[in-house]
Design a protein around this motif. Sequence first.
Motif, PDB file in Angstrom:
ATOM      1  N   MET A  33       0.828  -1.194   0.000  1.00  0.00           N
ATOM      2  CA  MET A  33       0.000   0.000   0.000  1.00  0.00           C
ATOM      3  C   MET A  33       0.870   1.254   0.000  1.00  0.00           C
ATOM      4  O   MET A  33       1.992   1.250   0.528  1.00  0.00           O
ATOM      5  CB  MET A  33      -0.896   0.024   1.237  1.00  0.00           C
ATOM      6  N   GLY A  34       0.354   2.312  -0.573  1.00  0.00           N
ATOM      7  CA  GLY A  34       1.102   3.549  -0.612  1.00  0.00           C
ATOM      8  C   GLY A  34       0.213   4.763  -0.444  1.00  0.00           C
ATOM      9  O   GLY A  34      -1.000   4.688  -0.638  1.00  0.00           O
ATOM     10  N   TRP A  35       0.848   5.843  -0.059  1.00  0.00           N
ATOM     11  CA  TRP A  35       0.197   7.154  -0.011  1.00  0.00           C
ATOM     12  C   TRP A  35       0.938   8.093  -0.959  1.00  0.00           C
ATOM     13  O   TRP A  35       2.173   8.096  -0.992  1.00  0.00           O
ATOM     14  CB  TRP A  35       0.226   7.731   1.405  1.00  0.00           C
ATOM     15  N   PHE A  36       0.162   8.887  -1.683  1.00  0.00           N
ATOM     16  CA  PHE A  36       0.695   9.881  -2.596  1.00  0.00           C
ATOM     17  C   PHE A  36      -0.040  11.187  -2.332  1.00  0.00           C
ATOM     18  O   PHE A  36      -1.083  11.200  -1.678  1.00  0.00           O
ATOM     19  CB  PHE A  36       0.463   9.441  -4.054  1.00  0.00           C
ATOM     20  N   GLU A  43       2.596  17.867  -9.927  1.00  0.00           N
ATOM     21  CA  GLU A  43       2.409  16.453 -10.202  1.00  0.00           C
ATOM     22  C   GLU A  43       2.177  15.690  -8.899  1.00  0.00           C
ATOM     23  O   GLU A  43       2.514  16.165  -7.816  1.00  0.00           O
ATOM     24  CB  GLU A  43       3.634  15.902 -10.936  1.00  0.00           C
ATOM     25  N   ARG A  44       1.632  14.509  -9.040  1.00  0.00           N
ATOM     26  CA  ARG A  44       1.429  13.655  -7.883  1.00  0.00           C
ATOM     27  C   ARG A  44       2.763  13.104  -7.402  1.00  0.00           C
ATOM     28  O   ARG A  44       3.552  12.592  -8.197  1.00  0.00           O
ATOM     29  CB  ARG A  44       0.482  12.520  -8.239  1.00  0.00           C
ATOM     30  N   ASP A  45       2.998  13.186  -6.117  1.00  0.00           N
ATOM     31  CA  ASP A  45       4.268  12.761  -5.537  1.00  0.00           C
ATOM     32  C   ASP A  45       4.070  11.604  -4.568  1.00  0.00           C
ATOM     33  O   ASP A  45       3.067  11.521  -3.866  1.00  0.00           O
ATOM     34  CB  ASP A  45       4.922  13.911  -4.753  1.00  0.00           C
ATOM     35  N   PHE A  46       5.065  10.761  -4.504  1.00  0.00           N
ATOM     36  CA  PHE A  46       5.085   9.669  -3.532  1.00  0.00           C
ATOM     37  C   PHE A  46       5.285  10.234  -2.128  1.00  0.00           C
ATOM     38  O   PHE A  46       6.081  11.150  -1.915  1.00  0.00           O
ATOM     39  CB  PHE A  46       6.223   8.712  -3.873  1.00  0.00           C
ATOM     40  N   VAL A  47       4.565   9.662  -1.167  1.00  0.00           N
ATOM     41  CA  VAL A  47       4.713  10.076   0.224  1.00  0.00           C
ATOM     42  C   VAL A  47       5.281   8.935   1.079  1.00  0.00           C
ATOM     43  O   VAL A  47       6.286   9.101   1.756  1.00  0.00           O
ATOM     44  CB  VAL A  47       3.363  10.538   0.817  1.00  0.00           C
ATOM     45  N   ALA A  48       4.627   7.782   1.033  1.00  0.00           N
ATOM     46  CA  ALA A  48       5.056   6.668   1.877  1.00  0.00           C
ATOM     47  C   ALA A  48       4.463   5.372   1.339  1.00  0.00           C
ATOM     48  O   ALA A  48       3.451   5.383   0.639  1.00  0.00           O
ATOM     49  CB  ALA A  48       4.631   6.879   3.317  1.00  0.00           C
ATOM     50  N   TYR A  58       8.630   2.747   3.536  1.00  0.00           N
ATOM     51  CA  TYR A  58       9.437   3.703   2.797  1.00  0.00           C
ATOM     52  C   TYR A  58       8.792   5.077   2.951  1.00  0.00           C
ATOM     53  O   TYR A  58       7.568   5.194   2.909  1.00  0.00           O
ATOM     54  CB  TYR A  58       9.490   3.343   1.310  1.00  0.00           C
ATOM     55  N   ASP A  59       9.608   6.087   3.105  1.00  0.00           N
ATOM     56  CA  ASP A  59       9.115   7.454   3.252  1.00  0.00           C
ATOM     57  C   ASP A  59       9.854   8.375   2.290  1.00  0.00           C
ATOM     58  O   ASP A  59      11.062   8.223   2.088  1.00  0.00           O
ATOM     59  CB  ASP A  59       9.336   7.968   4.670  1.00  0.00           C
ATOM     60  N   ALA A  60       9.133   9.342   1.768  1.00  0.00           N
ATOM     61  CA  ALA A  60       9.791  10.385   0.989  1.00  0.00           C
ATOM     62  C   ALA A  60      10.648  11.232   1.924  1.00  0.00           C
ATOM     63  O   ALA A  60      10.326  11.408   3.097  1.00  0.00           O
ATOM     64  CB  ALA A  60       8.741  11.249   0.297  1.00  0.00           C
ATOM     65  N   ASP A  61      11.723  11.761   1.395  1.00  0.00           N
ATOM     66  CA  ASP A  61      12.622  12.581   2.223  1.00  0.00           C
ATOM     67  C   ASP A  61      11.885  13.758   2.850  1.00  0.00           C
ATOM     68  O   ASP A  61      12.187  14.159   3.981  1.00  0.00           O
ATOM     69  CB  ASP A  61      13.783  13.092   1.384  1.00  0.00           C
ATOM     70  N   SER A  62      10.918  14.289   2.133  1.00  0.00           N
ATOM     71  CA  SER A  62      10.212  15.484   2.600  1.00  0.00           C
ATOM     72  C   SER A  62       9.352  15.227   3.837  1.00  0.00           C
ATOM     73  O   SER A  62       8.949  16.177   4.513  1.00  0.00           O
ATOM     74  CB  SER A  62       9.338  16.041   1.479  1.00  0.00           C
ATOM     75  N   LYS A  64      10.128  12.442   6.100  1.00  0.00           N
ATOM     76  CA  LYS A  64      10.844  11.599   7.073  1.00  0.00           C
ATOM     77  C   LYS A  64      10.865  12.242   8.448  1.00  0.00           C
ATOM     78  O   LYS A  64      11.125  13.428   8.582  1.00  0.00           O
ATOM     79  CB  LYS A  64      12.281  11.352   6.596  1.00  0.00           C
ATOM     80  N   GLY A  65      10.570  11.432   9.449  1.00  0.00           N
ATOM     81  CA  GLY A  65      10.571  11.916  10.823  1.00  0.00           C
ATOM     82  C   GLY A  65       9.297  12.616  11.228  1.00  0.00           C
ATOM     83  O   GLY A  65       9.103  12.925  12.410  1.00  0.00           O
ATOM     84  N   ARG A  66       8.393  12.864  10.265  1.00  0.00           N
ATOM     85  CA  ARG A  66       7.135  13.544  10.577  1.00  0.00           C
ATOM     86  C   ARG A  66       5.919  12.665  10.290  1.00  0.00           C
ATOM     87  O   ARG A  66       4.939  12.712  11.034  1.00  0.00           O
ATOM     88  CB  ARG A  66       7.024  14.839   9.765  1.00  0.00           C
ATOM     89  N   PHE A  67       5.972  11.887   9.231  1.00  0.00           N
ATOM     90  CA  PHE A  67       4.851  11.037   8.824  1.00  0.00           C
ATOM     91  C   PHE A  67       5.209   9.578   9.086  1.00  0.00           C
ATOM     92  O   PHE A  67       6.362   9.166   8.915  1.00  0.00           O
ATOM     93  CB  PHE A  67       4.556  11.200   7.339  1.00  0.00           C
ATOM     94  N   THR A  68       4.200   8.803   9.455  1.00  0.00           N
ATOM     95  CA  THR A  68       4.378   7.373   9.683  1.00  0.00           C
ATOM     96  C   THR A  68       3.248   6.603   9.017  1.00  0.00           C
ATOM     97  O   THR A  68       2.071   6.878   9.275  1.00  0.00           O
ATOM     98  CB  THR A  68       4.388   7.047  11.184  1.00  0.00           C
ATOM     99  N   ILE A  69       3.624   5.655   8.165  1.00  0.00           N
ATOM    100  CA  ILE A  69       2.630   4.794   7.541  1.00  0.00           C
ATOM    101  C   ILE A  69       2.527   3.506   8.352  1.00  0.00           C
ATOM    102  O   ILE A  69       3.533   2.988   8.845  1.00  0.00           O
ATOM    103  CB  ILE A  69       2.995   4.500   6.070  1.00  0.00           C
ATOM    104  N   SER A  70       1.317   3.001   8.487  1.00  0.00           N
ATOM    105  CA  SER A  70       1.104   1.741   9.198  1.00  0.00           C
ATOM    106  C   SER A  70      -0.131   1.069   8.620  1.00  0.00           C
ATOM    107  O   SER A  70      -0.848   1.668   7.816  1.00  0.00           O
ATOM    108  CB  SER A  70       0.927   1.979  10.709  1.00  0.00           C
ATOM    109  N   ARG A  71      -0.369  -0.157   9.033  1.00  0.00           N
ATOM    110  CA  ARG A  71      -1.539  -0.870   8.514  1.00  0.00           C
ATOM    111  C   ARG A  71      -2.083  -1.810   9.569  1.00  0.00           C
ATOM    112  O   ARG A  71      -1.349  -2.278  10.451  1.00  0.00           O
ATOM    113  CB  ARG A  71      -1.195  -1.633   7.237  1.00  0.00           C
ATOM    114  N   ASP A  72      -3.365  -2.104   9.429  1.00  0.00           N
ATOM    115  CA  ASP A  72      -4.032  -3.087  10.274  1.00  0.00           C
ATOM    116  C   ASP A  72      -4.731  -4.054   9.329  1.00  0.00           C
ATOM    117  O   ASP A  72      -5.806  -3.731   8.784  1.00  0.00           O
ATOM    118  CB  ASP A  72      -5.030  -2.401  11.208  1.00  0.00           C
ATOM    119  N   ASN A  73      -4.128  -5.199   9.126  1.00  0.00           N
ATOM    120  CA  ASN A  73      -4.691  -6.142   8.157  1.00  0.00           C
ATOM    121  C   ASN A  73      -6.026  -6.730   8.626  1.00  0.00           C
ATOM    122  O   ASN A  73      -6.830  -7.167   7.812  1.00  0.00           O
ATOM    123  CB  ASN A  73      -3.692  -7.253   7.876  1.00  0.00           C
TER     124      ASN A  73
END
Length: 118
Positions: A33-36, A43-48, A58-62, A64-73
């Motif tokens: 899964m990803g966030w953009f 343009e649309r940019d990758f976030v995490a 994976y996190d975009a440099d912009s 890093k340290g501020r956003f966290t991606i997680s999931r609950d299957n």
Amino acid sequence: VQLQASGGGLVQAGGSLRLSCTVSGGTFSTYAMGWFRQAPGKERDFVAAISWSGGTTYDADSVKGRFTISRDNAKNTVYLQMNSLKPEDTAVYYCAAATTPGAQYGYWGQGTQVTVSS
């Protein structure tokens, strides 16, 4: 496969938001899964991104340290916790699913607006 993103809104700089994306159809626990995001006129940019198990992110440099991606299957949901928000984070945020290992993101949500005021 359908993706429904939610959680966007208006927040002051330095604030936090948590986006959610719930997936229906298919087998969520096997999807990467990803966030953009897409700001006006850009343009649309990758976030995490996060692997099917949640073990790799994976996190975009912009962000890093501020956003966290997680999931609950168990809930078929992926999250994006956004802290220390900046005005430049203002954009429509989209979640996306890659249903085949190594494939590109083939399914997208409708987007949720995040606006950060200075």
